[in-house]
Design a protein around this motif. Structure first.
Motif, PDB file in Angstrom:
ATOM      1  N   ALA A 190       0.812  -1.203  -0.191  1.00 30.38           N
ATOM      2  CA  ALA A 190       0.406   0.147  -0.077  1.00 30.38           C
ATOM      3  C   ALA A 190       0.962   1.059   0.197  1.00 30.38           C
ATOM      4  N   THR A 191       1.959   1.245   0.313  1.00 26.58           N
ATOM      5  CA  THR A 191       2.816   2.804   0.556  1.00 26.58           C
ATOM      6  C   THR A 191       3.620   2.552  -0.197  1.00 26.58           C
ATOM      7  N   VAL A 192       3.720   1.908  -1.777  1.00 25.22           N
ATOM      8  CA  VAL A 192       4.544   1.723  -2.812  1.00 25.22           C
ATOM      9  C   VAL A 192       3.835   2.194  -3.791  1.00 25.22           C
ATOM     10  N   PRO A 193       4.168   2.924  -4.992  1.00 22.52           N
ATOM     11  CA  PRO A 193       3.559   4.101  -5.827  1.00 22.52           C
ATOM     12  C   PRO A 193       3.763   2.172  -6.689  1.00 22.52           C
ATOM     13  N   MET A 194       2.611   2.813  -7.838  1.00 21.67           N
ATOM     14  CA  MET A 194       1.957   2.076  -8.431  1.00 21.67           C
ATOM     15  C   MET A 194       2.215   2.669  -9.940  1.00 21.67           C
ATOM     16  N   LEU A 195       3.357   1.694 -10.600  1.00 22.26           N
ATOM     17  CA  LEU A 195       3.975   2.023 -12.305  1.00 22.26           C
ATOM     18  C   LEU A 195       3.510   1.532 -12.887  1.00 22.26           C
ATOM     19  N   ASP A 196       3.051   2.337 -14.468  1.00 25.92           N
ATOM     20  CA  ASP A 196       2.969   1.860 -15.213  1.00 25.92           C
ATOM     21  C   ASP A 196       3.865   1.925 -16.568  1.00 25.92           C
ATOM     22  N   LEU A 197       4.622   1.038 -16.757  1.00 27.34           N
ATOM     23  CA  LEU A 197       5.093   1.428 -17.436  1.00 27.34           C
ATOM     24  C   LEU A 197       5.123   0.780 -19.005  1.00 27.34           C
TER      25      LEU A 197
END
Length: 252
Positions: A190-197
């Protein structure tokens, strides 16, 4: 729509801040930090940094004798339609500051009535917004915004969403399999950014962090052109660290 149970709140600062603001608002003539600590149960060490944040955002002010009173930013929020307008204007200022701080277009998105909605954003000539070539409501499986919001839903909520919005392949990196998508969402801290590569669009990378206020799923996101992809993780970490004032504004 049901939010997943959260074993730990991503931004406990906001919960503490609301407790402090409620306490300060009950003392029109001012209240000392020691008294705030006693009434809220927050240790003075934690309270000192929290009060600094609230002062910086204008939610509390310190008067001549060192006591704290409600600040101008909170008073300006008002009520009813005036409150909504004041909140939107404050959020827009915060987004503009974040845009300049991270050097990227930034967005606030909410999951409303079963749909992904970008409610506000800030971009500029040097920080262009992502080209919405596929409606964000139909591409939650591919975008950082959508995945961040879906990650905050329980499995029934996710299945309901995917029953109304399929998972087409938008780029070669798009996750189209429901099982693989759910596995990705479940493994995301929950505390880690979700990425879209480049999962939503070739040439664009994005990151999103959750903004969960009460029973509403939300997120704060940024987008960068592929040539700036090397800055993505650092920008996402900065966004994550600076998200608390935005969440606090949404929670008030």
């Amino acid at each position: 729509m049901t939010l997943k149970p959260e074993p730990t709140a991503p931004f406990p600062l906001v919960q503490y801040a609301l407790r402090v603001l409620e306490t300060v608002s009950g003392h029109g003539d001012g209240i000392t930090d020691a008294q705030i600590s006693r009434e809220t149960g927050l240790p003075l060490g934690h309270l000192t940094s929290l009060l600094l944040t609230l002062r910086r955002e204008g939610y509390v002010e310190q008067i001549a004798d060192g006591a704290y009173v409600i600040g101008a930013s909170l008073l300006l929020l008002g009520s009813g339609a005036a409150r909504k307008q004041a909140l939107e204007e404050r959020l827009q200022r915060l987004l503009a500051q974040l845009r300049d701080s991270v050097g990227a277009a930034v967005y606030i998105s909410r999951y409303v009535d079963g749909e992904v909605r970008v409610t506000q954003y800030a971009d500029g000539p040097l920080t262009p917004a992502v080209n919405e070539w596929v409606d964000f409501r139909s591409s939650a499986h591919a975008s950082a915004v959508g995945k961040c919001l879906l990650a905050q839903l329980d499995r029934d909520g996710r299945r309901d969403h995917l029953s109304r919005h399929k998972t087409p392949r938008l780029t070669s990196r798009t996750i189209t399999d429901e099982k693989a998508l759910f596995s990705r969402l479940d493994s995301q801290p929950a505390t880690v950014p979700m990425l879209d590569l480049q999962e939503y669009a070739v040439g664009t990378v994005c990151a999103a962090v959750p903004l969960t206020a009460g029973a509403s799923a939300g997120c704060l996101a940024l987008s960068l052109p592929i040539q700036d992809a090397y800055r993505l993780r650092e920008a996402a970490d900065t966004l994550n660290r600076q998200a608390a004032p935005v969440l606090l504004s949404l929670a008030l």
